[in-house]
Design a protein around this motif. Structure first.
Motif, PDB file in Angstrom:
ATOM      1  N   UNK A 230      40.901  35.374  63.880  1.00 31.41           N
ATOM      2  CA  UNK A 230      40.572  34.957  62.519  1.00 31.41           C
ATOM      3  C   UNK A 230      40.131  36.179  61.722  1.00 31.41           C
ATOM      4  N   UNK A 231      40.357  36.121  60.421  1.00 26.73           N
ATOM      5  CA  UNK A 231      39.936  37.204  59.538  1.00 26.73           C
ATOM      6  C   UNK A 231      39.664  36.634  58.151  1.00 26.73           C
ATOM      7  N   UNK A 232      38.582  37.101  57.541  1.00 29.65           N
ATOM      8  CA  UNK A 232      38.206  36.677  56.189  1.00 29.65           C
ATOM      9  C   UNK A 232      37.881  37.929  55.385  1.00 29.65           C
ATOM     10  N   UNK A 233      38.433  38.003  54.177  1.00 27.46           N
ATOM     11  CA  UNK A 233      38.299  39.228  53.381  1.00 27.46           C
ATOM     12  C   UNK A 233      38.043  38.896  51.920  1.00 27.46           C
ATOM     13  N   UNK A 234      37.188  39.721  51.299  1.00 22.96           N
ATOM     14  CA  UNK A 234      36.983  39.680  49.843  1.00 22.96           C
ATOM     15  C   UNK A 234      37.082  41.104  49.334  1.00 22.96           C
ATOM     16  N   UNK A 235      38.080  41.354  48.490  1.00 25.41           N
ATOM     17  CA  UNK A 235      38.344  42.702  47.986  1.00 25.41           C
ATOM     18  C   UNK A 235      38.400  42.653  46.462  1.00 25.41           C
ATOM     19  N   UNK A 236      37.505  43.404  45.840  1.00 21.42           N
ATOM     20  CA  UNK A 236      37.431  43.455  44.384  1.00 21.42           C
ATOM     21  C   UNK A 236      37.826  44.854  43.919  1.00 21.42           C
ATOM     22  N   UNK A 237      38.739  44.920  42.968  1.00 18.74           N
ATOM     23  CA  UNK A 237      39.212  46.222  42.478  1.00 18.74           C
ATOM     24  C   UNK A 237      39.313  46.212  40.960  1.00 18.74           C
ATOM     25  N   UNK A 238      38.815  47.273  40.345  1.00 16.05           N
ATOM     26  CA  UNK A 238      39.061  47.522  38.922  1.00 16.05           C
ATOM     27  C   UNK A 238      39.704  48.899  38.819  1.00 16.05           C
ATOM     28  N   UNK A 239      40.725  49.014  37.990  1.00 18.18           N
ATOM     29  CA  UNK A 239      41.459  50.269  37.876  1.00 18.18           C
ATOM     30  C   UNK A 239      41.853  50.492  36.425  1.00 18.18           C
ATOM     31  N   UNK A 240      41.377  51.590  35.865  1.00 22.82           N
ATOM     32  CA  UNK A 240      41.718  51.973  34.494  1.00 22.82           C
ATOM     33  C   UNK A 240      42.563  53.242  34.559  1.00 22.82           C
ATOM     34  N   UNK A 241      43.756  53.176  33.992  1.00 25.61           N
ATOM     35  CA  UNK A 241      44.629  54.337  33.813  1.00 25.61           C
ATOM     36  C   UNK A 241      44.889  54.460  32.314  1.00 25.61           C
ATOM     37  N   UNK A 242      44.076  55.220  31.619  1.00 26.97           N
ATOM     38  CA  UNK A 242      44.252  55.334  30.179  1.00 26.97           C
ATOM     39  C   UNK A 242      44.092  53.974  29.517  1.00 26.97           C
ATOM     40  N   UNK A 244      45.897  51.332  30.345  1.00 28.29           N
ATOM     41  CA  UNK A 244      46.196  50.294  31.329  1.00 28.29           C
ATOM     42  C   UNK A 244      44.917  49.919  32.067  1.00 28.29           C
ATOM     43  N   UNK A 245      44.558  48.660  32.004  1.00 24.03           N
ATOM     44  CA  UNK A 245      43.298  48.176  32.595  1.00 24.03           C
ATOM     45  C   UNK A 245      43.619  47.001  33.514  1.00 24.03           C
ATOM     46  N   UNK A 246      43.422  47.213  34.826  1.00 20.34           N
ATOM     47  CA  UNK A 246      43.718  46.173  35.816  1.00 20.34           C
ATOM     48  C   UNK A 246      42.431  45.745  36.500  1.00 20.34           C
ATOM     49  N   UNK A 247      42.268  44.445  36.677  1.00 21.91           N
ATOM     50  CA  UNK A 247      41.162  43.890  37.460  1.00 21.91           C
ATOM     51  C   UNK A 247      41.753  42.880  38.434  1.00 21.91           C
ATOM     52  N   UNK A 248      41.359  42.992  39.706  1.00 21.51           N
ATOM     53  CA  UNK A 248      41.894  42.087  40.716  1.00 21.51           C
ATOM     54  C   UNK A 248      40.842  41.723  41.740  1.00 21.51           C
ATOM     55  N   UNK A 249      40.862  40.468  42.141  1.00 25.89           N
ATOM     56  CA  UNK A 249      39.989  39.973  43.199  1.00 25.89           C
ATOM     57  C   UNK A 249      40.858  39.234  44.209  1.00 25.89           C
ATOM     58  N   UNK A 250      40.802  39.659  45.460  1.00 22.30           N
ATOM     59  CA  UNK A 250      41.547  39.007  46.530  1.00 22.30           C
ATOM     60  C   UNK A 250      40.561  38.351  47.492  1.00 22.30           C
ATOM     61  N   UNK A 251      40.760  37.070  47.737  1.00 24.35           N
ATOM     62  CA  UNK A 251      39.975  36.333  48.719  1.00 24.35           C
ATOM     63  C   UNK A 251      40.957  35.764  49.738  1.00 24.35           C
ATOM     64  N   UNK A 278      45.990  32.418  53.889  1.00 30.34           N
ATOM     65  CA  UNK A 278      45.570  31.891  52.582  1.00 30.34           C
ATOM     66  C   UNK A 278      45.070  33.057  51.746  1.00 30.34           C
ATOM     67  N   UNK A 279      45.724  33.297  50.605  1.00 33.45           N
ATOM     68  CA  UNK A 279      45.351  34.396  49.704  1.00 33.45           C
ATOM     69  C   UNK A 279      45.176  33.838  48.298  1.00 33.45           C
ATOM     70  N   UNK A 280      44.027  34.129  47.722  1.00 32.39           N
ATOM     71  CA  UNK A 280      43.752  33.733  46.336  1.00 32.39           C
ATOM     72  C   UNK A 280      43.514  34.994  45.525  1.00 32.39           C
ATOM     73  N   UNK A 281      44.382  35.222  44.537  1.00 31.70           N
ATOM     74  CA  UNK A 281      44.294  36.407  43.680  1.00 31.70           C
ATOM     75  C   UNK A 281      43.864  35.985  42.275  1.00 31.70           C
ATOM     76  N   UNK A 282      42.824  36.625  41.787  1.00 34.69           N
ATOM     77  CA  UNK A 282      42.406  36.448  40.400  1.00 34.69           C
ATOM     78  C   UNK A 282      42.602  37.791  39.712  1.00 34.69           C
ATOM     79  N   UNK A 283      43.560  37.854  38.795  1.00 38.53           N
ATOM     80  CA  UNK A 283      43.954  39.135  38.208  1.00 38.53           C
ATOM     81  C   UNK A 283      43.946  39.064  36.683  1.00 38.53           C
TER      82      UNK A 283
END
Length: 596
Positions: A230-242, A244-251, A278-283
């Motif tokens: 079994x594996x459970x993960x929560x990964x939060x990322x924010x990335x600004x390239x000039x 371009x502004x990306x925000x992502x949350x993976x559960x 099971x992957x839930x992405x909030x982007x």
């Protein structure tokens, strides 16, 4: 290892990606102890999340591999094994520094006694220097000043804290293991201070993960067992390239239940089980001139699978592993059937022939998997995307020989990947980045030959040569996939004195030409081949080791890694067309201390 290439993906974020069998690393299944490691949001920077001192071994499998390990290995699997409590030193300490000013500290502990054994891995890395040495020069049109660099940092400033703790219990019938990992990383790059046209790169990653393994040998049924991963993960990322502004949350949650038994006798092994992803992405993403920005898009991927695998060993000459998976994907409401077969035959004591064939599929996450292209001002065009599906076929010949009383090995293989569907990443038009489903053919052919030979005692020589022929259909036109080298040659010599008191290593790489897509700032559309040389020397003392080395000895770099660097707000600004090293020669020194 000539089978796996590691490249920088852009000129400003410091991200690295692998290429395998002529395809991008997202098509290889990268696992930690056969459980998911790099997938989803970790695709861009995941290779930086596992310090080398944690790793006991790495297994590279070409082809689709076993159905037990999942559905995603379109070209192969790269599996990392961490040090186990019983094999790790009681204490291990590694300090590292390089000529760019980066510092790393790795401190590891192991508890090797008692019913519950444990490892604690810690890592801290820090880099906070402004380096702008390459890039072809910068001309300020307002003041007519000339500047040696391009006013962009060659390396981002990075701070990372990374910890992993594992606990294991073993007895005659049971094996229970738990692992917890936490990581925080900040990257800051872009233009140097006081640049007339500032361009900011600001990336933050926070990851928490918990995994477990439970295995049981059935005492009343010898040779039969069960296992649960079994594996459970929560990964939060924010990335600004000039702009371009990306925000992502993976559960994410992962479950893999495996049952092993045998048919008639232990030469005929049967494995079967179920898996669940099971992957839930909030982007959210706000791109430069992006006509249809979305806010807080939520995507849920649920994949339920069943699998069965049969393995037979006939005498000592023939092995067969055949399996099939059936995976149901909620968003397409379709069942995907994935047959796979691997055979090995030994016609003589010194020769082995392997044949493999199989089908695999994966779900693309186009923003995080192609984050390097956000380091540009391309207009993004995104269409509805189907899962990617491909067949992989391969054959391998291994021959062991003796020459002048010394052992050697020749290894040759050829693999072909044929896509039924692919998410095409189209950068063929300057200023545009398009994602759409394949309409035509997409094929990758990769051939490789290796020679390993012990020239004299403790002096090993390795040579390898690989050819990639990779084509995809872009808007009805079949072309070579850009930024994939057509050739790669490797030459390595390694020598160790008695008791490994001194170790010497030298590696030369030849990287062949690769196609560069059209761009308003480019005149050539095929990159020149080049050579890379790396070396390292290690000295073992009574209580500690010292090592030093140099990467990219000849100081070879891409002449202009950032196109239109003097106008980072222009539509043709692009820092993603990387086909050679961005950074020049780098020396490093390190210290190792261990208590066994």
């Amino acid at each position: 290892n000539a089978s796996v290439d590691v490249n920088f993906t852009d000129a400003i974020s410091g991200a690295k990606q692998i290429q395998m069998l002529g395809l991008d690393g997202v098509y290889a299944q990268i696992t930690q102890e056969n459980m998911p490691l790099i997938r989803g949001i970790s695709s861009a920077f995941g290779l930086n999340y596992v310090p080398g001192t944690w790793i006991e071994s790495i297994q590279v499998i070409k082809g689709t591999g076993s159905v037990v390990n999942g559905f995603e290995s379109l070209v192969g699997q790269i599996n990392l094994e961490y040090f186990k409590p019983e094999s790790a030193p009681k204490l291990f300490w590694n300090m590292y520094s390089n000529s760019h000013g980066k510092l790393e500290n790795n401190l590891q502990f192991s508890k090797r006694s008692g019913k519950w054994k444990s490892n604690l891995f810690t890592h801290i890395s820090y880099f906070d220097f402004d380096i702008d040495q390459h890039g072809g020069g910068y001309h300020d049109h307002t003041t007519h000043d000339e500047y040696e660099g391009d006013r962009f940092l060659d390396l981002p400033k990075v701070k990372q804290v990374n910890m992993l703790n594992r606990w294991e219990y073993k007895d005659k019938n049971y094996h229970i293991g738990f692992t917890a990992r936490a990581l925080a990383e900040d990257r800051l790059g872009g233009t140097v201070e006081k640049a007339p046209d500032p361009y900011v790169v600001d990336i933050h990653n926070n990851l928490i993960e918990f995994s477990s393994k439970t295995g049981m040998i059935l005492p009343h049924l010898p040779g039969k067992s069960m296992g649960l991963q079994t594996s459970f993960r929560r990964h939060n990322q924010t990335a600004i390239f000039g702009k371009n502004d990306y925000k992502g949350l993976q559960e994410s949650a992962y479950l893999n239940l495996i049952r092993q038994t045998y048919i008639s006798n232990t030469k005929h092994i049967l494995k079967y089980g179920i898996s669940y992803y099971a992957d839930r992405y909030t982007e959210s993403f706000s791109g430069y001139n992006f006509n249809s920005p979305f806010s807080d898009r939520i995507k849920v991927d649920l994949i339920s699978g069943v699998f069965s695998e049969y393995a037979v060993k006939m005498n000592e000459n023939f092995n067969l592993v055949a399996g099939i998976r059936a995976d149901y994907y909620n968003n397409t409401e379709e069942m995907n059937y994935l047959p796979r077969i691997n055979m090995k035959y030994n016609p003589t004591e010194n020769t082995a022939v392997r044949i493999s064939a199989g089908r695999a599929f994966r779900i693309a996450n186009v923003f995080v998997e192609n984050m390097s292209f956000l380091a540009s001002n391309r207009e993004i065009i995104l269409k509805d995307l189907d899962p990617e599906m491909a067949w992989n076929y391969g054959t391998n010949l291994t021959y062991c020989f003796r020459f002048l009383g010394r052992e050697g090995t020749i290894n040759a293989d050829a693999y072909r990947t044929v896509f039924e569907n692919q998410v095409v990443v189209d950068i063929e038009t300057s200023g545009k980045l398009s994602f759409y489903n394949l309409n035509g053919e997409s094929i990758s052919n990769s051939m490789q030959i290796d020679l390993v030979y012990e020239l004299f005692n403790r002096f090993d020589v390795k040579m390898a040569y690989k050819i990639n022929n990779v084509t995809t259909t872009f808007e009805g036109i079949e072309k070579a996939v850009p930024l994939i080298p057509k050739e790669h040659a490797l030459f390595n010599i390694a020598y160790a004195t008695n008791f490994d008191k001194w170790k010497f290593d030298l590696t030369a790489n030849y990287i062949g030409s690769r196609r560069i897509p059209e761009h308003d700032k480019l005149e050539k559309y095929w990159a020149e081949p080049f050579y890379l040389y790396n070396t390292q020397i290690s000295k073992r003392f009574r209580y500690f080791d010292v090592y030093l080395g140099v990467e990219n000895i000849l100081d070879y770099t891409q002449e202009i890694p950032i196109l239109s660097a003097d106008s980072p707000n222009s539509p043709i600004f692009d820092a993603s067309l990387i086909h050679a090293p961005v950074n020049g020669s780098m020396a490093y020194v390190g210290f190792r201390y261990k208590i066994k």
